[in-house]
Every structure is written in structure tokens, then in C-alpha cells.
Design a protein around this motif. Sequence first.
Motif: not given
Length: 333
Positions: A131-143
Motif C-alpha cells: 500500500g501507500d504506507s504499508q509493507y509486509k515482512i516475511v521472515m525465516t528461522s529454524n525452530f
Amino acid sequence: MSITSSVNSLVNSTALGGRQDGVHTAALANGGYVIAWTTDIGGQKDVMFQRYDADGNATGDAVLANAVTAGDQVLRDIVVTGNGDITLAWTTGKTVTTRTFDGDTGVPESAETSIGARGPTANGAQLISVGDSQYKIVMTSNFGGVTVMEQVTLNTDGSIAVAKTQFSASLAPSLSVVDLVDGNVPGTHFAMLSNGTVVSTADGSSIASTATEIMKLQGGVHVLADENLMNAMLSGLIGTGSALTTYSVAAGASAEAVISDLAVGADTYARELVNLGGGRILVAWVADTGTNFNDGSDPARITDPDGIYAAVYNTAIGGFEDEGLLVKDLGQG
């Protein structure tokens, strides 16, 4: 349409010293672009970026993105949202940190926002504008012996718009997210992992591939780029909906002829795709032949072809528009 190479310019012109790597780029709303990287001086890793205008002239000085300098900050991605702001993401231990800057001035628009991954170490993070003022983060980790994938949506002021959720926990361990693109259903996205697996953020469904990058073209078509030794392979991720169980990876075109003409026997790696619009894709890659090559048929042919190459693939003709261009000669190696 042929492509040409401009004169090389030094991004970190202030001679920072140490090691500068992990480069990421993004287009700015004013027609310019921004380059960000991880700088390692004296064993301390930080994140910096430099803005450029549409003519390639540096705008202002290089900016230190991270306010907190304790520990190592490793750049993972950069994105420009619809309002023109620049957001960078980096990891430190199990934490993914983002910070937003004004795209026109380089001045901070937010404080640092830190999101903890489920596992003890965040080994990947990718950003996408939603969007104009939003962003998504996709993250990875081991668990728990698997790769866990999580997503969270933030506003550019650093506040959380959509709380963090886990959408996949059934993948092989030690994988990192390396790319993130829009899916074919609004609000859903496809994330690519370091082993080529593509995962839907909608339900965690996945499809296997050997690709290293994914890009969405017009009309819901996704193109995959594969590092396959002597071939710079392009293939298509074909399907509809948000569940990748309904998709398939269809064989596409190979850049083998392009690479073979300039670098016979080359190993190719570090693939990069850029959507030029109109079904045209700029493909860039690194070739390492290990030997000099000139078959004598053309004295002007490159005799030391190790380097960075680029070519334009046109989906309308199902092939490349011209031979690969040697953008940068890396010398024999």
C-alpha cells in the motif's frame, strides 16, 4: 532492442574501507534509485544506503540506516512503498529490524522497529509494499528442526498494521527466504526459499523448483530464474488462486545460446531479473569459464569472458532479443 552499458561508478565514494557487500536496490518514485549494502569495518557490520537521481548522480551522502550499532546488522532487503518512502530490513540474532526513510531527503521517517523470529536466529527476511504506507515482512528461522516462516505487516511509521502470524512450519531446516512477490490473489504473496521452494503466504502451501529468483509479470504469470551451471534457465510458475498445490513449474526458455556464444563452458550464477514491462525481462548473470576462449572466427570476440552479463528476454518472441552484453569484465579466474 539492444542494451548498452554505462560507465561504472563507485557507490561508496567516501572510501569506507573494510568490506562492503550484500547489495540491494530499489527504484524511487522520482525516477531515481537507491542502493543499500552491509558495511563491515573492523568486525562491526552496519547497514548503509545511497540515493541517486534518474541520471545516476548521487543525492546527498551515504546514510547509516541502523541507529543501534551493538552486534552485527546484516541487510536483508529494501523496498519503496507507494508514498515514496524507503524501508530497509536487517537481521541481528533472532531479530528482524526495519526502519523507514523519506525517499526525497533520506531523513528518517520512523524509529527502528524490531520483530522477533520464533527461532533463535532469523536467517532471512524479505519486504514487499502492500500500500501507500504499508509493507509486509516475511521472515525465516529454524525452530524444532524445521524452517519456520512468519509474516507481519507494518505501517511506515513503524506501527504494526497486521500482527505477526506463522504460515509454514513443515519445511527442511536451515532455509532462508530470498525473494517475495505478489501472488495471483490480492493480499497474498509467494515467497521463494534458498532451495528454490516457493511458498504461499496464504496457507503455507508450496511447490518445489530449482530456481533462485521469482518475478511476477502482467496477467498473473510468474517467471522463475534458475542457476543451472552452463544454462541461465527461465521457466514459468503456472496456475491460479492462492494455494500453490494447484500450480506447476512449466519448462521455459534457456539462455544457453546467449551464454555459449560469449563464454563456452561457463558456470553461471548470481542470477537477477528485472521486469521491463511489455513482456520484456532483463536477465543478468555472472559467468566464470576458468579458461580463456576465442575460436578464431571473430577477432573481436571476448577472449576473457569471465564477468557480469545481461540480455533481454522477450516473451512475445519466446527468446532473447540479442546476444548477451558483457557489462563488467572480472578478469580470468
